[in-house]
Design a protein around this motif. Structure first.
Motif, PDB file in Angstrom:
ATOM      1  N   PRO A   1      37.243  55.474  56.336  1.00 51.90           N
ATOM      2  CA  PRO A   1      37.371  54.053  56.033  1.00 51.90           C
ATOM      3  C   PRO A   1      38.140  53.315  57.125  1.00 51.90           C
ATOM      4  CG  PRO A   1      39.017  55.293  54.818  1.00 51.90           C
ATOM      5  CD  PRO A   1      38.148  56.297  55.541  1.00 51.90           C
ATOM      6  N   GLU A   2      37.867  52.022  57.245  1.00 52.15           N
ATOM      7  CA  GLU A   2      38.691  51.179  58.095  1.00 52.15           C
ATOM      8  C   GLU A   2      40.015  50.992  57.368  1.00 52.15           C
ATOM      9  OE1 GLU A   2      36.357  47.665  58.538  1.00 52.15           O
ATOM     10  OE2 GLU A   2      35.183  48.525  60.165  1.00 52.15           O
ATOM     11  N   VAL A   3      41.122  51.024  58.096  1.00 52.64           N
ATOM     12  CA  VAL A   3      42.443  50.940  57.483  1.00 52.64           C
ATOM     13  C   VAL A   3      43.308  50.012  58.311  1.00 52.64           C
ATOM     14  CG1 VAL A   3      44.493  52.237  56.776  1.00 52.64           C
ATOM     15  CG2 VAL A   3      42.238  53.313  56.625  1.00 52.64           C
ATOM     16  N   ASN A   4      44.007  49.122  57.624  1.00 47.97           N
ATOM     17  CA  ASN A   4      45.017  48.277  58.255  1.00 47.97           C
ATOM     18  C   ASN A   4      46.377  48.910  58.017  1.00 47.97           C
ATOM     19  OD1 ASN A   4      43.246  46.264  59.161  1.00 47.97           O
ATOM     20  ND2 ASN A   4      43.273  45.263  57.168  1.00 47.97           N
ATOM     21  N   PRO A   5      47.317  48.746  58.964  1.00 45.51           N
ATOM     22  CA  PRO A   5      48.653  49.322  58.757  1.00 45.51           C
ATOM     23  C   PRO A   5      49.393  48.588  57.639  1.00 45.51           C
ATOM     24  CG  PRO A   5      48.607  47.959  60.728  1.00 45.51           C
ATOM     25  CD  PRO A   5      47.193  48.033  60.223  1.00 45.51           C
ATOM     26  N   ASP A   6      50.401  49.251  57.087  1.00 42.23           N
ATOM     27  CA  ASP A   6      51.228  48.560  56.102  1.00 42.23           C
ATOM     28  C   ASP A   6      52.133  47.563  56.830  1.00 42.23           C
ATOM     29  OD1 ASP A   6      53.289  50.036  57.204  1.00 42.23           O
ATOM     30  OD2 ASP A   6      53.629  51.289  55.452  1.00 42.23           O
ATOM     31  N   GLU A   7      52.991  46.891  56.116  1.00 43.66           N
ATOM     32  CA  GLU A   7      53.835  45.839  56.705  1.00 43.66           C
ATOM     33  C   GLU A   7      54.699  46.342  57.852  1.00 43.66           C
ATOM     34  OE1 GLU A   7      54.121  46.575  53.223  1.00 43.66           O
ATOM     35  OE2 GLU A   7      52.432  45.220  52.875  1.00 43.66           O
ATOM     36  N   ASP A   8      55.142  47.592  57.766  1.00 39.63           N
ATOM     37  CA  ASP A   8      56.006  48.165  58.793  1.00 39.63           C
ATOM     38  C   ASP A   8      55.223  48.819  59.922  1.00 39.63           C
ATOM     39  OD1 ASP A   8      58.168  47.427  57.188  1.00 39.63           O
ATOM     40  OD2 ASP A   8      58.136  49.343  56.113  1.00 39.63           O
ATOM     41  N   GLY A   9      53.890  48.797  59.840  1.00 35.89           N
ATOM     42  CA  GLY A   9      53.064  49.443  60.852  1.00 35.89           C
ATOM     43  C   GLY A   9      52.998  50.946  60.682  1.00 35.89           C
ATOM     44  N   GLY A  10      53.433  51.430  59.517  1.00 32.97           N
ATOM     45  CA  GLY A  10      53.483  52.871  59.282  1.00 32.97           C
ATOM     46  C   GLY A  10      52.193  53.442  58.733  1.00 32.97           C
ATOM     47  N   ASP A  11      52.265  54.715  58.406  1.00 33.72           N
ATOM     48  CA  ASP A  11      51.120  55.450  57.879  1.00 33.72           C
ATOM     49  C   ASP A  11      50.709  54.894  56.522  1.00 33.72           C
ATOM     50  OD1 ASP A  11      51.612  56.927  60.118  1.00 33.72           O
ATOM     51  OD2 ASP A  11      52.442  58.640  59.053  1.00 33.72           O
ATOM     52  N   VAL A  12      49.412  55.014  56.220  1.00 35.61           N
ATOM     53  CA  VAL A  12      48.857  54.491  54.974  1.00 35.61           C
ATOM     54  C   VAL A  12      48.177  55.640  54.223  1.00 35.61           C
ATOM     55  CG1 VAL A  12      47.175  52.897  53.982  1.00 35.61           C
ATOM     56  CG2 VAL A  12      48.482  52.220  56.003  1.00 35.61           C
ATOM     57  N   PRO A  13      48.556  55.865  52.955  1.00 40.63           N
ATOM     58  CA  PRO A  13      47.858  56.895  52.180  1.00 40.63           C
ATOM     59  C   PRO A  13      46.422  56.451  51.890  1.00 40.63           C
ATOM     60  CG  PRO A  13      49.618  55.873  50.872  1.00 40.63           C
ATOM     61  CD  PRO A  13      49.626  55.226  52.220  1.00 40.63           C
ATOM     62  N   ILE A  14      45.482  57.391  52.002  1.00 40.81           N
ATOM     63  CA  ILE A  14      44.074  57.078  51.736  1.00 40.81           C
ATOM     64  C   ILE A  14      43.433  58.190  50.918  1.00 40.81           C
ATOM     65  CG2 ILE A  14      43.774  55.659  53.813  1.00 40.81           C
ATOM     66  CD1 ILE A  14      42.244  58.035  55.056  1.00 40.81           C
ATOM     67  N   GLN A  15      42.344  57.836  50.282  1.00 37.34           N
ATOM     68  CA  GLN A  15      41.469  58.788  49.607  1.00 37.34           C
ATOM     69  C   GLN A  15      40.070  58.555  50.159  1.00 37.34           C
ATOM     70  OE1 GLN A  15      42.125  57.608  45.524  1.00 37.34           O
ATOM     71  NE2 GLN A  15      43.476  59.361  45.214  1.00 37.34           N
ATOM     72  N   THR A  16      39.389  59.626  50.481  1.00 46.60           N
ATOM     73  CA  THR A  16      38.033  59.527  50.989  1.00 46.60           C
ATOM     74  C   THR A  16      37.268  60.784  50.571  1.00 46.60           C
ATOM     75  OG1 THR A  16      36.681  59.044  52.943  1.00 46.60           O
ATOM     76  CG2 THR A  16      38.582  60.494  53.282  1.00 46.60           C
ATOM     77  N   ALA A  17      36.152  61.030  51.203  1.00 45.15           N
ATOM     78  CA  ALA A  17      35.347  62.196  50.861  1.00 45.15           C
ATOM     79  C   ALA A  17      34.641  62.708  52.103  1.00 45.15           C
ATOM     80  CB  ALA A  17      34.319  61.844  49.788  1.00 45.15           C
ATOM     81  N   ALA A  18      34.258  63.961  52.025  1.00 45.83           N
ATOM     82  CA  ALA A  18      33.386  64.565  53.022  1.00 45.83           C
ATOM     83  C   ALA A  18      32.191  65.123  52.264  1.00 45.83           C
ATOM     84  CB  ALA A  18      34.107  65.668  53.787  1.00 45.83           C
ATOM     85  N   ILE A  19      31.052  65.045  52.881  1.00 45.90           N
ATOM     86  CA  ILE A  19      29.834  65.587  52.288  1.00 45.90           C
ATOM     87  C   ILE A  19      29.406  66.782  53.120  1.00 45.90           C
ATOM     88  CG2 ILE A  19      27.431  65.135  51.661  1.00 45.90           C
ATOM     89  CD1 ILE A  19      28.270  62.108  51.619  1.00 45.90           C
ATOM     90  N   VAL A  20      29.284  67.927  52.471  1.00 49.03           N
ATOM     91  CA  VAL A  20      28.785  69.124  53.144  1.00 49.03           C
ATOM     92  C   VAL A  20      27.302  69.230  52.785  1.00 49.03           C
ATOM     93  CG1 VAL A  20      28.965  71.617  53.376  1.00 49.03           C
ATOM     94  CG2 VAL A  20      31.041  70.246  53.021  1.00 49.03           C
ATOM     95  N   THR A  21      26.474  69.070  53.805  1.00 46.07           N
ATOM     96  CA  THR A  21      25.015  69.108  53.617  1.00 46.07           C
ATOM     97  C   THR A  21      24.480  70.421  54.172  1.00 46.07           C
ATOM     98  OG1 THR A  21      24.910  66.707  53.916  1.00 46.07           O
ATOM     99  CG2 THR A  21      22.838  67.930  54.108  1.00 46.07           C
ATOM    100  N   THR A  22      23.776  71.162  53.342  1.00 46.83           N
ATOM    101  CA  THR A  22      23.119  72.384  53.793  1.00 46.83           C
ATOM    102  C   THR A  22      21.637  72.084  53.940  1.00 46.83           C
ATOM    103  OG1 THR A  22      24.739  73.729  52.621  1.00 46.83           O
ATOM    104  CG2 THR A  22      22.687  74.816  53.290  1.00 46.83           C
ATOM    105  N   HIS A  23      21.135  72.188  55.180  1.00 49.25           N
ATOM    106  CA  HIS A  23      19.711  72.023  55.483  1.00 49.25           C
ATOM    107  C   HIS A  23      19.100  73.423  55.468  1.00 49.25           C
ATOM    108  CE1 HIS A  23      19.708  67.791  56.892  1.00 49.25           C
ATOM    109  NE2 HIS A  23      20.965  68.065  57.176  1.00 49.25           N
ATOM    110  N   TRP A  24      18.299  73.697  54.478  1.00 47.32           N
ATOM    111  CA  TRP A  24      17.667  75.011  54.346  1.00 47.32           C
ATOM    112  C   TRP A  24      16.495  75.090  55.319  1.00 47.32           C
ATOM    113  CZ3 TRP A  24      20.637  78.297  52.007  1.00 47.32           C
ATOM    114  CH2 TRP A  24      21.568  77.807  51.098  1.00 47.32           C
ATOM    115  N   THR A  25      16.433  76.184  56.075  1.00 45.98           N
ATOM    116  CA  THR A  25      15.425  76.326  57.126  1.00 45.98           C
ATOM    117  C   THR A  25      14.674  77.651  56.986  1.00 45.98           C
ATOM    118  OG1 THR A  25      17.017  77.365  58.629  1.00 45.98           O
ATOM    119  CG2 THR A  25      16.796  74.965  58.753  1.00 45.98           C
TER     120      THR A  25
END
Length: 182
Positions: free
Chosen positions: A129-153
Motif C-alpha cells: 500500500p501507499e503510506v504517508n508518515p505519521d506526524e513525527d515522520g516515524g514508522d507506520v503500522p500496516i496490514q496487507t497481504a501476499a498471494i502465493v500463486t501456484t501455476h500447475w505445469t
C-alpha cells in the motif's frame, strides 16, 4: 410529447454529448460537467489525495511462518525483496522482481519463489500500500497481504493438467512501513 431536461434543451431519451454537458456547465455545476467529460476514473484520481512524494524506505512484514522485507527502488535505486518461510530464505533484486501499479490495490511486487520442472511454478505477489508518515515522520503500522500463486505445469502442456491451472493461498501480513534510513 416534447419533454426537456432543465434548460439544456435535451429531450427525454436522448444521449448526452460532451458538448451538451459542457454547455450545461453554468447550470449543472462544475462537478457534473467534469464527471461527464473527463470520466469517473479521472475525476476519482483528481478527488483522491495522493500519498506523500517520498514513501517508506522499507516494509517489514510477518504473517504465520512468512517474513517479507521489501525495499522500494526509490529508496536505494534498485528494489529488493527478502522472503523467508519455514523452507527457504530468498533475496530478489532488479529483474527478479516484477513491480506493477494497480489503481485499486496499490503496488504489486511479484517474485518466483519455487519451481519444480514438469510440476509447478510458485509466485509470491506482495500487495504494497501507499503510506504517508505519521506526524513525527516515524514508522507506520500496516496490514496487507501476499498471494502465493501456484501455476500447475506439465511438460506435455496445460491440457495434461487436471483441474485449475492456478491455485491461490493468501497470507495475511502485519508489520511496519519504515521511513527512517535503511
Amino acid at each position: 410529447m416534447d419533454k426537456t431536461r432543465g434548460n439544456l434543451g435535451v429531450r427525454s431519451g436522448e444521449v448526452f454529448s460532451r458538448r451538451t454537458v459542457a454547455g450545461g456547465l453554468a447550470i449543472g455545476g462544475l462537478v457534473a460537467a467534469f464527471l461527464a467529460t473527463a470520466g469517473r476514473r479521472d475525476a476519482l484520481a483528481e478527488a483522491t489525495p495522493t500519498a506523500a512524494p517520498t514513501g517508506p524506505n522499507r516494509y517489514v512484514l510477518k504473517g504465520g511462518d512468512v517474513e517479507v522485507i521489501f525495499v522500494p527502488a526509490a529508496s536505494t535505486g534498485t528494489a529488493r525483496l527478502d522472503y523467508r518461510d519455514a523452507k527457504s530464505s530468498l533475496t530478489f533484486t532488479g529483474d527478479d522482481l516484477v513491480v506493477e501499479r494497480s489503481h485499486a490495490l496499490g503496488q504489486l511486487v511479484s517474485v518466483l519463489i519455487e519451481y519444480a520442472a514438469d510440476g509447478f511454478d510458485r509466485y509470491l505477489t506482495l500487495l504494497v500500500p501507499e503510506v504517508n508518515p505519521d506526524e513525527d515522520g516515524g514508522d507506520v503500522p500496516i496490514q496487507t497481504a501476499a498471494i502465493v500463486t501456484t501455476h500447475w505445469t506439465s511438460i506435455g502442456g496445460p491440457a495434461l493438467v487436471k483441474g485449475p491451472l492456478q491455485t491461490y493461498a493468501v497470507v495475511d501480513l502485519d508489520g511496519t512501513a519504515e521511513f527512517g534510513t535503511t
